[in-house]
Design a protein around this motif. Structure first.
Motif, PDB file in Angstrom:
ATOM      1  N   ASN A   2      23.451  60.963  67.483  1.00 40.98           N
ATOM      2  CA  ASN A   2      22.625  60.028  66.736  1.00 40.98           C
ATOM      3  C   ASN A   2      23.463  58.954  66.082  1.00 40.98           C
ATOM      4  OD1 ASN A   2      20.409  61.593  67.309  1.00 40.98           O
ATOM      5  ND2 ASN A   2      20.578  62.780  65.428  1.00 40.98           N
ATOM      6  N   GLU A   3      22.896  57.770  65.977  1.00 43.60           N
ATOM      7  CA  GLU A   3      23.579  56.701  65.264  1.00 43.60           C
ATOM      8  C   GLU A   3      23.348  56.911  63.775  1.00 43.60           C
ATOM      9  OE1 GLU A   3      23.558  51.873  65.066  1.00 43.60           O
ATOM     10  OE2 GLU A   3      23.105  52.886  66.933  1.00 43.60           O
ATOM     11  N   PRO A   4      24.406  56.685  62.930  1.00 45.80           N
ATOM     12  CA  PRO A   4      24.203  56.879  61.501  1.00 45.80           C
ATOM     13  C   PRO A   4      23.138  55.928  60.994  1.00 45.80           C
ATOM     14  CG  PRO A   4      26.492  56.247  61.980  1.00 45.80           C
ATOM     15  CD  PRO A   4      25.730  56.238  63.254  1.00 45.80           C
ATOM     16  N   SER A   5      22.468  56.319  59.919  1.00 51.17           N
ATOM     17  CA  SER A   5      21.472  55.423  59.343  1.00 51.17           C
ATOM     18  C   SER A   5      22.147  54.149  58.874  1.00 51.17           C
ATOM     19  CB  SER A   5      20.750  56.113  58.192  1.00 51.17           C
ATOM     20  OG  SER A   5      21.647  56.410  57.165  1.00 51.17           O
ATOM     21  N   HIS A 169      29.901  49.423  61.227  1.00 52.54           N
ATOM     22  CA  HIS A 169      29.114  49.250  59.998  1.00 52.54           C
ATOM     23  C   HIS A 169      29.959  48.643  58.882  1.00 52.54           C
ATOM     24  CE1 HIS A 169      25.477  51.055  61.481  1.00 52.54           C
ATOM     25  NE2 HIS A 169      26.097  52.174  61.789  1.00 52.54           N
ATOM     26  N   LEU A 170      31.219  49.041  58.792  1.00 49.74           N
ATOM     27  CA  LEU A 170      32.107  48.504  57.763  1.00 49.74           C
ATOM     28  C   LEU A 170      32.364  47.020  57.986  1.00 49.74           C
ATOM     29  CD1 LEU A 170      33.883  49.004  55.268  1.00 49.74           C
ATOM     30  CD2 LEU A 170      35.734  49.635  56.836  1.00 49.74           C
ATOM     31  N   ALA A 171      32.581  46.626  59.238  1.00 47.55           N
ATOM     32  CA  ALA A 171      32.789  45.203  59.543  1.00 47.55           C
ATOM     33  C   ALA A 171      31.556  44.400  59.157  1.00 47.55           C
ATOM     34  CB  ALA A 171      33.111  45.015  61.027  1.00 47.55           C
ATOM     35  N   TRP A 172      30.387  44.940  59.419  1.00 46.42           N
ATOM     36  CA  TRP A 172      29.141  44.272  59.046  1.00 46.42           C
ATOM     37  C   TRP A 172      29.026  44.167  57.522  1.00 46.42           C
ATOM     38  CZ3 TRP A 172      24.514  46.245  56.779  1.00 46.42           C
ATOM     39  CH2 TRP A 172      23.427  45.367  56.847  1.00 46.42           C
TER      40      TRP A 172
END
Length: 193
Positions: A2-5, A169-172
Motif C-alpha cells: 500500500n502507498e502511505p497516506s 513525499h518529503l520532496a513534495w
C-alpha cells in the motif's frame, strides 16, 4: 504494498539558515511512534524530521547530540535514516549504550513535533511498511495469511521501495522550504526562519 497516506505538512514552512547545513539539516531521521490522530480518520504513526532536531534542548541531551553525531557520520545529503539502520550499524544494538538512549530521544521528538516545536513530515504507514522500516536494512518481515497459512516475506527491496515513497513525499513537503529543525539549537538564531 500500500502507498502511505498523504503526508501531513508542517503548519509553516521556512528556509533553514545556511549555518544549519553543518548541523545535518540535509539529513533526516525517520521514526515510528504510537499513532495519534490530528484529524478524524487521519492516523500519524511515523515521522520524518531534520537530523538537527536531535540537537533541540527539549530532547534528552547529551543523548540527542550523540545520536546526531552517529546519524550524520558518512551519510549522503538527503538520506533518510530510521533508528533500525543505526541499530544494525551499532552491532545489532549492542553499542547503543555507547551512543545514547534512542527510545528517550524518540519519546522527546513526538511532543516536539505535535507542539510544532519543529517541522515534520507525518505519515500514516501501513503495518507492513512500518514493520519494514522498524527492521534493519537486511531484515525480513513475514506475514502469514490466517485463512490459507500462506507466508509472504518482505525484505530489503520492499524496504527500499517504502523509503523511496517517503523520499517522494518529503520532496513534495519540502517544495516550499526545508524542514525547520526548531529554534534554540546550538549556533542558531532561535526563531523560525
Amino acid at each position: 504494498m500500500n502507498e502511505p497516506s498523504k503526508p501531513m505538512l508542517p503548519a509553516e514552512h521556512g528556509r533553514v539558515p545556511d549555518g544549519y547545513q553543518s548541523a545535518g539539516v540535509s539529513l533526516y531521521l525517520l521514526f515510528a511512534h504510537e499513532p495519534y490522530y490530528p484529524l478524524p480518520a487521519r492516523e500519524i504513526n511515523t515521522c520524518v524530521v531534520a537530523a538537527a532536531c536531535l540537537l533541540h534542548p527539549r530532547i534528552t541531551q547529551p543523548d540527542g547530540m550523540r545520536i546526531h553525531r552517529r546519524l550524520v557520520r558518512g551519510r549522503r545529503p538527503g538520506e533518510i535514516v530510521p533508528p533500525a539502520t543505526l541499530t544494525q550499524e551499532l552491532g545489532g544494538g549492542a553499542r547503543w549504550c555507547d551512543v545514547g538512549d534512542w527510545e528517550a530521544v524518540v519519546a522527546g521528538l513526538v511532543p516536539l513535533v505535535r507542539n510544532q516545536g519543529c517541522d515534520a513530515l507525518g505519515l500514516g504507514l501501513a503495518p507492513i511498511e512500518r514493520a519494514l522500516l522498524c527492521s534493519g536494512p537486511d531484515g525480513t518481515v513475514r506475514v502469514v495469511d490466517p485463512a490459507t497459512q500462506e507466508c509472504t516475506s518482505y525484505g530489503p527491496p520492499e524496504r527500499e521501495a517504502v523509503l523511496n515513497q517517503v523520499r517522494h513525499h518529503l520532496a513534495w513537503a519540502e517544495a516550499g522550504g526545508s524542514l525547520w529543525p526548531g529554534g534554540h539549537l546550538p549556533g542558531s538564531p532561535g526563531a523560525r526562519p
